[in-house]
Design an enzyme around this catalytic site. Structure first.
Site, PDB file in Angstrom:
ATOM      1  N   GLN A  76       7.107   3.511  -3.894  1.00  0.00           N
ATOM      2  CA  GLN A  76       7.866   4.686  -3.501  1.00  0.00           C
ATOM      3  C   GLN A  76       9.147   4.631  -3.325  1.00  0.00           C
ATOM      4  OE1 GLN A  76       4.673   4.122  -1.576  1.00  0.00           O
ATOM      5  NE2 GLN A  76       3.391   4.780  -2.979  1.00  0.00           N
TER       6      GLN A  76
ATOM      7  N   ASP B  24      10.055   5.910  -8.409  1.00  0.00           N
ATOM      8  CA  ASP B  24      10.284   5.941  -9.737  1.00  0.00           C
ATOM      9  C   ASP B  24      11.630   5.788 -10.164  1.00  0.00           C
ATOM     10  OD1 ASP B  24       7.654   6.794 -10.064  1.00  0.00           O
ATOM     11  OD2 ASP B  24       8.181   8.825  -9.512  1.00  0.00           O
TER      12      ASP B  24
ATOM     13  N   GLY C 181       3.534   2.839  -8.947  1.00  0.00           N
ATOM     14  CA  GLY C 181       3.495   1.941 -10.275  1.00  0.00           C
ATOM     15  C   GLY C 181       4.958   1.645 -10.625  1.00  0.00           C
ATOM     16  N   HIS C 182       4.949   0.409 -11.117  1.00  0.00           N
ATOM     17  CA  HIS C 182       5.985  -0.196 -11.969  1.00  0.00           C
ATOM     18  C   HIS C 182       5.853  -0.329 -13.088  1.00  0.00           C
ATOM     19  CE1 HIS C 182       7.889  -0.617  -7.811  1.00  0.00           C
ATOM     20  NE2 HIS C 182       7.062  -1.792  -7.584  1.00  0.00           N
TER      21      HIS C 182
ATOM     22  N   LYS D 185      12.280   0.136  -9.869  1.00  0.00           N
ATOM     23  CA  LYS D 185      12.336  -0.798  -8.880  1.00  0.00           C
ATOM     24  C   LYS D 185      11.826  -2.082  -9.821  1.00  0.00           C
ATOM     25  CE  LYS D 185      10.107   1.357  -5.772  1.00  0.00           C
ATOM     26  NZ  LYS D 185      10.356   2.875  -6.380  1.00  0.00           N
TER      27      LYS D 185
END
Length: 428
Positions: free
Chosen positions: A223, A13, A40-41, A16
């Site tokens: 991650q 988190d 998630g992004h 990225k």
């Protein structure tokens, strides 16, 4: 042009997606090399916000080929939903390529993940319950399902039946759940064969040929370093290798072809799920970080645990990933604080640690030793050059760079893709 690896330098988190998207217009391929839809992004482009779970962030950059490589575990339901959502918003997804060797998440993986986490009670890991761990267990146990199996119904049915021989024993006799039917699971998965067929290829060959042509390949982990199955805060980790070394196994690109290893580092620290977190805050400052930073998991919707920057973690990430650069994100969130503590060491039973303790027990009982820096108290979201930052903000960045063991080459100062200060070119 050699390959570039982009990794999270904390517990994930870190932002990225913003970094990948920033580079996306300058690279030819963006490759997701591990994990599943348990991460998630978030990418913000103008007024539009995109939440990506399985798809590489590069899918939002025209001309860039997004790749889901062999190290990823794929829930086809989630993947098709994500593709449909982007198609509806006018994003071209036709260039996506998926490794035939990537493993599949079936309904029984999700069921086992959920019930086993509940079974652990207070000892739970904090899994997202999306079947990632059980799918990787089957992969290592050599009873996994691969994308290529979708195109041979007989093989797929045989593999599902073989896996359920043991998985149903677990579901019925240990967890008191209903057995899964092999025919039903086979039918569920075969429904995705034709929709996915245009995307599936030998991604290892494709990527190595691209490098031979001098094209730029960006390898994107999900991650973060401290969630790595080997190098993270075990057992409170994910089931794969998000660290830079995992990029080679997860993509089929050899280590000699990687020239740059970029760590994404948040200006403070967060994590989701259970496990030790020495700088975690339980006071108003922690709530301020959560609120101002919008610290809610993209995939899980869970509030992230928040704390001050931890230099020991940053140094560790630099070391195990062989980092060449840091991309510091969310510096703007700290603008609301008059003083900003930075963890420069741990105290455990009267002993000072300058590096992460070897023992998980020591890490769990570590008390942070802080050095307090002055805040800057002004909005920095409009800064585009290092000189645009207030003196105290520049001093904070220099302090983190000096204590983290790697140069800071870019700084995120806001959500938008343009809200970035570039100090050193991350590709050139």
């Amino acid at each position: 042009m050699p390959a570039i690896v982009l990794v999270g330098a904390q517990w994930g988190d870190e932002g990225k997606g913003k970094a990948t998207d920033l580079l996306g217009g300058r690279v030819d391929y963006v490759v997701r090399y591990q994990g599943g839809n348990n991460a998630g992004h978030t990418v913000v482009i103008g007024e539009e916000k995109y939440a990506l779970h399985l798809l590489p962030s590069g899918i939002l950059s025209p001309g860039t080929v997004p790749v889901i490589a062999n190290g990823v575990v794929i829930d086809p339901v989630v993947l098709m939903r994500e593709l449909s959502g982007l198609d509806e918003r006018g994003i071209d997804t036709s260039q996506l390529r998926i490794s035939a060797n990537a493993h599949l998440i079936a309904s029984y993986h999700i069921e086992i993940d959920k019930v086993s986490e509940r079974f652990l009670g207070k000892a739970k890991i904090g899994t997202t319950g999306r079947g990632i761990g059980p799918a990787y267990m089957d992969k290592v146990g050599r009873i996994g399902l691969r994308v290529q199996d979708l195109f041979d119904p007989g093989i797929l049915r045989d593999k599902i039946e073989a896996a359920l021989d043991t998985r149903n024993q677990l579901l019925v006799k240990v967890f008191n759940r209903r057995a899964q039917d092999a025919d039903r699971v086979t039918e569920e998965l075969l429904a995705f064969a034709e929709p996915l067929r245009p995307y599936v290829t030998d991604t290892t060959l494709m990527l190595n040929q691209a490098l031979d042509r001098g094209e730029v390949v960006l390898l994107e982990g999900s991650q973060g370093t401290l969630l790595d199955i080997d190098h993270g805060t075990y057992p409170f980790v994910t089931s794969s290798n998000p660290t830079a070394g995992g990029a080679c196994a997860g993509s089929g690109i050899g280590p000699t072809r990687i020239s740059r290893s970029i760590g994404i580092l948040k200006a403070y620290t967060t994590r989701v799920g259970a496990g030790p977190f020495p700088t975690e805050l339980f006071d108003a400052d922690g709530e301020t970080l959560r609120t101002v930073g919008g610290e809610v998991g993209v995939t899980t919707g869970r509030d992230r645990r928040c704390g001050w920057f931890d230099a020991l973690i940053a140094r560790y990430a630099s070391r195990v990933n062989g980092l060449t650069d840091f991309f510091l994100t969310k510096l703007d969130v700290l603008s609301v604080f008059d003083e900003i503590p930075v963890c420069v060491g741990y105290e455990v039973d009267g002993q000072r640690f300058e590096e992460l303790p070897v023992s998980q027990t020591d890490f769990h009982h570590a008390t942070p030793i802080y050095e307090v820096l002055p805040g800057w108290g002004t909005d920095i979201t409009g800064a585009r050059e290092l000189a645009d930052l207030p003196p105290n903000a520049r001093a904070y960045v220099r302090f983190l760079e000096d204590i983290s063991g790697c140069r800071i080459s870019a700084i995120g100062v806001g959500q938008d893709r343009t809200a970035t200060i570039t100090i050193n070119d991350l590709i050139g």
